[in-house]
Scaffold this active site. Sequence first.
Site, short mmCIF file in Angstrom:
data_model
loop_
_atom_site.label_atom_id
_atom_site.label_comp_id
_atom_site.label_asym_id
_atom_site.label_seq_id
_atom_site.Cartn_x
_atom_site.Cartn_y
_atom_site.Cartn_z
N GLY A 11 0.82 -1.21 0.00
CA GLY A 11 0.00 0.00 0.00
C GLY A 11 0.85 1.25 0.00
O GLY A 11 2.08 1.20 -0.14
N PHE A 12 0.18 2.38 0.16
CA PHE A 12 0.85 3.69 0.10
C PHE A 12 1.91 3.81 1.21
O PHE A 12 3.11 3.89 0.93
CB PHE A 12 -0.25 4.76 0.20
N TYR A 153 -15.41 3.12 9.41
CA TYR A 153 -13.96 2.91 9.30
C TYR A 153 -13.27 3.33 10.61
O TYR A 153 -12.47 2.57 11.18
CB TYR A 153 -13.42 3.70 8.11
N LYS A 157 -11.15 1.09 13.58
CA LYS A 157 -9.81 1.40 14.09
C LYS A 157 -9.84 1.52 15.61
O LYS A 157 -8.94 1.06 16.31
CB LYS A 157 -9.28 2.69 13.45
N1 LIG Z 1 -2.80 7.28 4.40
C1 LIG Z 1 -3.33 7.94 5.42
O1 LIG Z 1 -3.43 9.17 5.41
C2 LIG Z 1 -3.81 7.21 6.63
C3 LIG Z 1 -4.42 7.94 7.66
C4 LIG Z 1 -4.85 7.26 8.79
C5 LIG Z 1 -4.66 5.89 8.89
N2 LIG Z 1 -4.10 5.20 7.87
C6 LIG Z 1 -3.91 3.76 8.02
O2 LIG Z 1 -2.60 3.44 7.59
C7 LIG Z 1 -2.58 2.13 7.00
C8 LIG Z 1 -2.01 2.22 5.60
O3 LIG Z 1 -2.83 3.10 4.83
P1 LIG Z 1 -2.51 3.46 3.33
O4 LIG Z 1 -2.91 4.86 3.12
O5 LIG Z 1 -1.16 3.01 2.99
O6 LIG Z 1 -3.61 2.55 2.61
P2 LIG Z 1 -3.48 1.50 1.41
O7 LIG Z 1 -4.87 1.11 1.08
O8 LIG Z 1 -2.63 2.08 0.34
O9 LIG Z 1 -2.70 0.29 2.08
C9 LIG Z 1 -3.32 -0.75 2.78
C10 LIG Z 1 -2.80 -2.06 2.21
O10 LIG Z 1 -3.37 -3.14 2.98
C11 LIG Z 1 -3.68 -4.19 2.07
N3 LIG Z 1 -4.72 -5.01 2.69
C12 LIG Z 1 -6.02 -4.65 2.95
N4 LIG Z 1 -6.68 -5.69 3.48
C13 LIG Z 1 -5.80 -6.73 3.58
C14 LIG Z 1 -5.89 -8.07 4.02
N5 LIG Z 1 -7.05 -8.55 4.47
N6 LIG Z 1 -4.79 -8.85 3.96
C15 LIG Z 1 -3.61 -8.38 3.49
N7 LIG Z 1 -3.46 -7.10 3.04
C16 LIG Z 1 -4.54 -6.29 3.08
C17 LIG Z 1 -4.15 -3.50 0.81
O11 LIG Z 1 -4.04 -4.32 -0.33
C18 LIG Z 1 -3.22 -2.28 0.76
O12 LIG Z 1 -2.08 -2.55 -0.05
C19 LIG Z 1 -4.02 1.65 7.04
O13 LIG Z 1 -4.20 0.87 8.20
C20 LIG Z 1 -4.84 2.93 7.16
O14 LIG Z 1 -6.07 2.69 7.77
C21 LIG Z 1 -3.67 5.83 6.74
#
Ligand SMILES: NC(=O)c1ccc[n+]([C@@H]2O[C@H](COP(=O)([O-])OP(=O)(O)OC[C@H]3O[C@@H](n4cnc5c(N)ncnc54)[C@H](O)[C@@H]3O)[C@@H](O)[C@H]2O)c1
Length: 317
Positions: A11-12, A153, A157
Site C-alpha cells: 500500500g501507500f 472505518y 480502528k
Molecule cells: N494514508 C493515510 O493518510 C492514513 C491515515 C490514517 C490511517 N491510515 C492507516 O494506515 C494504513 C495504511 O494506509 P494506506 O494509506 O497506505 O492505505 P493503502 O490502502 O494504500 O494500504 C493498505 C494495504 O493493505 C492491504 N490489505 C487490505 N486488506 C488486507 C488483508 N485482508 N490482507 C492483506 N493485506 C490487506 C491493501 O491491499 C493495501 O495494499 C491503514 O491501516 C490505514 O487505515 C492511513
Amino acid sequence: MKTVLITGAAGFVGSNLSLALLEEGYRVVGVDNFDDTYDPRFKEENIAQCLSNPNFELVRLNICNRAALQELFERVQPQLVAHLAAKADTRAAVEDPYPYVENNILGTLNIFETVRHTPLENMVFVSSSSVYGNDTKVPWKEDAAANHPISPYGATKRAAELFAYSYHHNFGMSITCLRYFNAYGEYNRPNMVPYLWARALLRGEEVELSGAGTRKRDYTYVGDTVRATIAALKKPLGYEIINIGNNHPLSLLELLGVFEKVLGVTARVKERPSHPASVEETYADISKAQKLLGWKPEVPIEEGIKRLVTWVRANRL
Ligand SMILES: NC(=O)c1ccc[n+]([C@@H]2O[C@H](COP(=O)([O-])OP(=O)(O)OC[C@H]3O[C@@H](n4cnc5c(N)ncnc54)[C@H](O)[C@@H]3O)[C@@H](O)[C@H]2O)c1
C-alpha cells in the site's frame, strides 16, 4: 539482522515503510493481498522497487486467513511487526461496513492472536485520526475519549485499539497504536485529495473541492509518518496510543493555494457537497510523539507537495 513483518506492505504507507526499513538494513517480509479498494496495479508498482532487494520477501496473503498467517510467522520468525493492512476508504465504509469489520477488526484480531504465539520484541498497530470523530476539542490529544467516530472505518480502528489493549494486558504484548493523520507523498493512495489535485492540475483539469473548502486536515508528509513508525518499532513501550500528525492543519482552500504556488497555476474549481462522514477538522497534538519517540515532522507542506507533484508527474500521468 532483524526481521520486520509489515502487513499492507504494497500500500501507500506500507511501501514507503518497506523501502525505508530495507535502507536501514532490516530484513523485511511484506504481506499484502492486493485488495481492490483501489486498482491493485498501483500496488504492484509501489512494491516493485523492494522486490529487487535480496532482503525483501513479498507474501501474497490475506490476513483474514489465520492458519496461513500462523504458518508464515512460524517460518519467518519476525522480531518486529508493523500492522498496516486495512481497508481505508471512509466513504466506502459508510455504504458497506462489512468488509471493514472483516479486514480491519477480524484481520487485526488474527494478527494479535498470531503474535501472541510468537516471541516478538515489539509491534506497531496503525490506527487513524478518524477515531476522534467530530466532537473532540482540537488539537486532538490521545487521552480524549474517542467514543464517537463518525464513520464505520473510524469505529473499526477504535475497536482494534481496544483489542490491542486487552492483548497487552493478558499476554504482556508490547503494542504501540499510531494514529496517522492524512499522510501524502510518493506512492500516494489514488483516492486522496492531494493525489487527485496533483494529477488534475498537471493535466490542466478542474479540481474537485468539497463543501466551501473550509474543512481542515493535518496533512503529514509520508516520509515523516514513516520515520515515526520506525521510531515506534524500535522502542517497546508496553501499550501506548500516539498521534502522528503535522500539528499544522490546512483548510482545503489553503492546500489549493500551496498547489497553485508550487505549480505556478490558477486552479479551476468544481464544487461538490461534503460527505457527512467527513470531519470538520483534523489537528494532532504531537507532544506525546515528541516525548516518547523523540519524533516531530520535518518536511514543510510546500516541500512535501513539491515531492508529491514530482512523483505524480513521473509515475501517474
Ligand atoms: N494514508 C493515510 O493518510 C492514513 C491515515 C490514517 C490511517 N491510515 C492507516 O494506515 C494504513 C495504511 O494506509 P494506506 O494509506 O497506505 O492505505 P493503502 O490502502 O494504500 O494500504 C493498505 C494495504 O493493505 C492491504 N490489505 C487490505 N486488506 C488486507 C488483508 N485482508 N490482507 C492483506 N493485506 C490487506 C491493501 O491491499 C493495501 O495494499 C491503514 O491501516 C490505514 O487505515 C492511513
